[in-house]
Design an enzyme around this catalytic site. Sequence first.
Site, PDB file in Angstrom:
ATOM      1  N   HIS A   1      12.938   2.190   4.366  1.00 47.19           N
ATOM      2  CA  HIS A   1      12.435   0.559   4.368  1.00 47.19           C
ATOM      3  C   HIS A   1      13.463  -0.059   4.792  1.00 47.19           C
ATOM      4  O   HIS A   1      14.762   0.054   4.909  1.00 47.19           O
ATOM      5  CB  HIS A   1      12.518   0.322   2.659  1.00 47.19           C
ATOM      6  CG  HIS A   1      13.584   0.484   1.858  1.00 47.19           C
ATOM      7  ND1 HIS A   1      13.836   1.749   1.296  1.00 47.19           N
ATOM      8  CD2 HIS A   1      14.463  -0.200   1.512  1.00 47.19           C
ATOM      9  CE1 HIS A   1      14.777   1.626   0.727  1.00 47.19           C
ATOM     10  NE2 HIS A   1      15.311   0.684   0.705  1.00 47.19           N
TER      11      HIS A   1
ATOM     12  N   HIS B   1      15.313  -4.024   4.574  1.00 46.17           N
ATOM     13  CA  HIS B   1      15.443  -5.155   3.839  1.00 46.17           C
ATOM     14  C   HIS B   1      15.434  -6.251   4.729  1.00 46.17           C
ATOM     15  O   HIS B   1      15.964  -6.131   5.940  1.00 46.17           O
ATOM     16  CB  HIS B   1      16.743  -5.155   2.994  1.00 46.17           C
ATOM     17  CG  HIS B   1      16.928  -4.134   2.082  1.00 46.17           C
ATOM     18  ND1 HIS B   1      16.874  -4.512   0.676  1.00 46.17           N
ATOM     19  CD2 HIS B   1      17.183  -2.579   2.038  1.00 46.17           C
ATOM     20  CE1 HIS B   1      17.069  -3.403   0.220  1.00 46.17           C
ATOM     21  NE2 HIS B   1      17.271  -2.363   0.965  1.00 46.17           N
TER      22      HIS B   1
END
Length: 138
Positions: free
Chosen positions: A98, A100
């Site tokens: 992922h 951020h």
Amino acid sequence: MDCIFCGIAEGKIPCVKVYEDELILAFLDIAPICKGHVLVIPKEHHQSIASVPEATAGRMTRIAARIGIAFKRELDADGFNFHLSDGACAGQVVMHAHIHVVPRNPEDGFHWNWRQLKYASEDETKAIAEKIKQRIKG
Ligand code: 5GP
Ligand code: ZN
């Protein structure tokens, strides 16, 4: 496999969504560094960004940049950070790749605590760069 972000991608775990398409999903981080902090994930499970297919990884960065622009236009952010932890030693807690995206302002009180080491010599600098270069050459 017990993966929180797969659960979110499959709609089994709730999230506050800001973007979705056939490849990726973006939603608010449950414990934001700054309000608006978004996580951009591939829908397919990959522990590392290195195994995410190029089209998906490209979409992730493109949408992350658009989210950054939305922070500036809609949340009065002055700028934004991308952050990606790959591996536990790098601070990755959720083992589903992922990015951020964090809205930033001069007075938000957050610091990356970035140290600034020095290379011992020009030889060391070049040797390190050469190893990276040899490994990634196409
Ligand atoms: P990492 O440290 O792996 O880069 O970041 C994982 C991030 O996922 C953390 O910032 C954490 O707050 C967020 N997170 C963990 N569990 C959940 C969840 O169930 N929902 C949402 N929206 N964010 C989560
Ligand atoms: Zn997963």
